[in-house]
Design a protein around this motif. Structure first.
Motif, short mmCIF file in Angstrom:
data_model
loop_
_atom_site.label_atom_id
_atom_site.label_comp_id
_atom_site.label_asym_id
_atom_site.label_seq_id
_atom_site.Cartn_x
_atom_site.Cartn_y
_atom_site.Cartn_z
N ASN A 202 -107.18 78.16 -17.76
CA ASN A 202 -108.09 79.10 -17.16
C ASN A 202 -109.47 78.45 -16.96
N VAL A 203 -109.82 78.26 -15.70
CA VAL A 203 -111.08 77.57 -15.37
C VAL A 203 -112.29 78.35 -15.91
N THR A 204 -112.30 79.67 -15.68
CA THR A 204 -113.45 80.49 -16.10
C THR A 204 -113.62 80.43 -17.61
N LYS A 205 -112.50 80.54 -18.32
CA LYS A 205 -112.56 80.46 -19.79
C LYS A 205 -113.12 79.11 -20.23
N SER A 206 -112.74 78.06 -19.50
CA SER A 206 -113.20 76.72 -19.90
C SER A 206 -114.71 76.57 -19.70
N VAL A 207 -115.25 77.28 -18.69
CA VAL A 207 -116.70 77.24 -18.47
C VAL A 207 -117.40 77.99 -19.61
N ARG A 208 -116.78 79.13 -20.01
CA ARG A 208 -117.36 79.93 -21.10
C ARG A 208 -117.25 79.23 -22.44
N ASP A 209 -116.13 78.53 -22.67
CA ASP A 209 -115.87 77.94 -23.97
C ASP A 209 -115.27 76.54 -23.81
N PRO A 210 -116.12 75.57 -23.45
CA PRO A 210 -115.61 74.21 -23.22
C PRO A 210 -115.02 73.57 -24.47
N LEU A 211 -115.49 74.01 -25.64
CA LEU A 211 -114.96 73.41 -26.87
C LEU A 211 -113.51 73.82 -27.10
N LEU A 212 -113.23 75.11 -26.86
CA LEU A 212 -111.85 75.57 -27.00
C LEU A 212 -110.97 74.84 -25.98
N ASP A 213 -111.48 74.74 -24.75
CA ASP A 213 -110.72 74.05 -23.70
C ASP A 213 -110.38 72.63 -24.14
N ALA A 214 -111.39 71.90 -24.65
CA ALA A 214 -111.17 70.51 -25.05
C ALA A 214 -110.24 70.42 -26.26
N GLU A 215 -110.40 71.39 -27.17
CA GLU A 215 -109.57 71.38 -28.39
C GLU A 215 -108.09 71.45 -28.02
N VAL A 216 -107.74 72.39 -27.11
CA VAL A 216 -106.33 72.57 -26.77
C VAL A 216 -105.91 71.57 -25.68
N ASN A 217 -106.72 71.48 -24.63
CA ASN A 217 -106.28 70.73 -23.45
C ASN A 217 -106.46 69.22 -23.59
N VAL A 218 -107.45 68.78 -24.35
CA VAL A 218 -107.58 67.33 -24.58
C VAL A 218 -106.93 66.97 -25.93
N MET A 219 -107.48 67.53 -27.03
CA MET A 219 -106.97 67.13 -28.34
C MET A 219 -105.50 67.52 -28.51
N GLY A 220 -105.15 68.72 -28.08
CA GLY A 220 -103.74 69.15 -28.18
C GLY A 220 -102.83 68.21 -27.41
N SER A 221 -103.27 67.80 -26.24
CA SER A 221 -102.45 66.87 -25.44
C SER A 221 -102.33 65.52 -26.13
N LEU A 222 -103.41 65.09 -26.79
CA LEU A 222 -103.34 63.81 -27.51
C LEU A 222 -102.43 63.90 -28.73
N VAL A 223 -102.44 65.07 -29.38
CA VAL A 223 -101.51 65.27 -30.51
C VAL A 223 -100.07 65.13 -30.00
N VAL A 224 -99.80 65.74 -28.85
CA VAL A 224 -98.45 65.66 -28.27
C VAL A 224 -98.14 64.21 -27.87
N LEU A 225 -99.09 63.54 -27.24
CA LEU A 225 -98.88 62.14 -26.82
C LEU A 225 -98.59 61.24 -28.02
N GLN A 226 -99.40 61.37 -29.08
CA GLN A 226 -99.20 60.53 -30.26
C GLN A 226 -97.83 60.77 -30.88
N ALA A 227 -97.42 62.05 -30.89
CA ALA A 227 -96.09 62.37 -31.45
C ALA A 227 -95.00 61.74 -30.57
N CYS A 228 -95.20 61.76 -29.26
CA CYS A 228 -94.23 61.13 -28.35
C CYS A 228 -94.09 59.64 -28.69
N LEU A 229 -95.23 58.99 -28.91
CA LEU A 229 -95.20 57.55 -29.18
C LEU A 229 -94.53 57.26 -30.52
N ARG A 230 -94.85 58.09 -31.53
CA ARG A 230 -94.27 57.87 -32.87
C ARG A 230 -92.77 58.10 -32.89
#
Ligand SMILES: NC(=O)c1ccc[n+]([C@@H]2O[C@H](COP(=O)([O-])OP(=O)(O)OC[C@H]3O[C@@H](n4cnc5c(N)ncnc54)[C@H](O)[C@@H]3O)[C@@H](O)[C@H]2O)c1
Length: 313
Positions: free
Chosen positions: A78-106
Motif C-alpha cells: 500500500n503506497v499511501t500506508k508507506s508514506v504514512r509509516d515508512p518504518l513499517l513499510d521498510a520493516e516488512v518490505n525490505v527487512m522481511g524480504s531479506l529474512v526470506v532471502l537469507q533463509a532461501c540461501l541457507r
C-alpha cells in the motif's frame, strides 16, 4: 516442485498459489492469516502462520518445508500506508524480504520469484512512452523505494550466491477477490457502482480531469508469469507484467459501468500528494515470454461479474 508462497492468502498470492497447484506443484502458503476478506489459502495448499519479519519463525518454516522455489508475495502492499509509516513499510518490505532471502540461501532454494512493482518504481513515465525494464527508475514513495531496494538485493545475491531470481514488475493488478476496502480503484468502483454510490475521480493534475494514468493488469496474467517463472522457463531476471494499455481512472469507471450495465454519478477530488501521474508500462517482453495479456475490457467484465455475484449490494 515444492513451492513456498509468502503472502499466499492475500489477493495476488492466493491466485498465484492456485495457479501453481493447478500446474501440479506442491504448495505451502506462509502468511499472517489463512483467510483475508474474500481471499484465503487455497484448498490443497498447506498453511503456515507466520510473519516474514520473524527470523526464527521463518528459519523453522524453511527447515521444515524445504522448498525448491519461493514465490515472495508477502508485503504491506500500500503506497499511501508507506508514506504514512515508512518504518513499517521498510520493516516488512525490505527487512522481511531479506529474512526470506537469507533463509532461501541457507536452505538451498534454487529460485526466488519476487512480486515487484512496475506501477511505482518508474515514477512518472513521459507522455507518449512506456517504461521498459531498462528505463530509468524513479521511486516516489517508500513502498517503491523498498521494492527497488529488494530488487537490487536479489540481483546481488544471485551474482554472489548463484540463486536464480525472477523479478516480476506488476502493473496495477486487479481481478476477482481484490479487497474493495483499500486503495484498489477497480475493486472499490465495482462495489460503489453496485450500491449505486457515486465514484470519485482523484485528479491527475487539476480537479475535474480524468485522473491518473495506470497500466491495469488482470490477475490471471500475473499467475501465468509466475507459473512460467517457477518452473525455470522465464529467461529474464526482470519482467514487466502488464497490459501495455495506459488507462485513466475515468476510463476504468466508465468501463466498469458498461460492464455492470449501471450508471452512477462521477465526483471529482483534488490530486493526492505523491501520486504518480502517468504510469505506462511496455508489454513487449511480456507478450514474447508469456503471451497476449488479457484485454482490459475482458478483465473488467470478468471482475465486474465476480463482484456482482459476491459483494453485497
Ligand atoms: N496489487 C497490486 O496492484 C500490486 C502491484 C505491484 C506489486 N504488488 C505486490 O504483489 C504482492 C501481493 O499484493 P496484493 O495486492 O495481493 O496485496 P495483499 O495485501 O492482498 O497481499 C499481501 C500479503 O502479504 C501478507 N503480509 C503482510 N505483512 C506480512 C508479514 N509481515 N508476514 C507475512 N505476510 C505478510 C498479507 O497478509 C497478504 O496476504 C505484494 O508484494 C505487492 O507489493 C501488488
Amino acid at each position: 516442485m515444492r513451492i513456498l508462497v509468502t503472502g499466499g492468502a492475500g489477493f495476488v498470492g492466493s491466485h498465484v498459489a492456485e495457479g501453481l497447484l493447478a500446474a501440479g506443484h506442491e504448495v505451502v502458503v506462509l502468511g499472517v492469516a489463512r483467510e483475508e476478506g474474500h481471499n484465503r489459502c487455497p484448498d490443497g495448499a498447506r498453511f503456515i502462520q507466520g510473519s516474514v519479519t520473524d527470523r526464527d519463525g521463518i528459519e523453522r518454516a524453511f527447515a521444515e518445508v524445504k522448498p525448491d522455489v519461493v514465490s515472495h508475495h508477502a508485503a504491506v502492499a500500500n503506497v499511501t500506508k508507506s508514506v504514512r509509516d515508512p518504518l513499517l513499510d521498510a520493516e516488512v518490505n525490505v527487512m522481511g524480504s531479506l529474512v526470506v532471502l537469507q533463509a532461501c540461501l541457507r536452505h538451498g532454494v534454487s529460485r526466488l520469484v519476487f512480486a515487484s512493482t512496475g506501477g511505482a518504481i518508474y515514477g512518472d513515465v513521459p507522455e507518449g512512452t512506456k517504461a521498459k525494464v531498462d528505463s530509468p527508475v524513479f521511486p516516489m514513495s517508500p513502498y517503491a523505494c523498498s521494492k527497488l531496494a529488494v530488487e537490487y538485493y536479489l540481483r546481488a545475491a544471485s551474482r554472489e550466491h548463484g540463486i536464480a531470481v525472477n523479478i516480476l514488475r506488476y502493473g496495477n493488478v486487479y481481478g476477482p477477490r481484490q479487497s474493495n476496502h483499500g486503495a484498489a480503484a477497480i475493486a472499490v468502483f465495482c462495489a460503489q457502482i453496485l450500491r449505486g454510490e457515486s465514484i470519485t475521480i482523484t485528479a491527475r493534475r487539476e480537479t475535474g480531469d480524468d485522473g491518473c494514468i495506470r497500466d491495469y493488469v488482470y490477475v490471471r496474467d500475473c499467475v501465468r508469469a509466475n507459473v512460467i517463472a517457477a518452473r525455470g522457463d522465464l529467461d529474464v531476471e526482470v519482467l514487466n507484467v502488464c497490459t501495455g494499455v495506459p488507462a485513466t481512472t475515468a476510463d476504468i469507471a466508465r468501463g466498469l459501468m458498461r460492464a455492470l450495465g449501471r450508471e452512477v454519478p462521477l465526483s471529482y477530488a483534488p490530486r493526492r500528494p505523491g501520486d504518480v501521474e502517468r504510469s505506462a508500462i511496455d508489454e513487449t517482453e511480456f507478450v514474447r515470454r508469456v503471451g497476449e495479456p488479457t484485454p482490459l475490457d475482458e478483465g473488467l467484465r470478468l471482475t465486474a461479474q465476480w463482484f456482482a455475484e459476491h459483494v453485497a449490494h
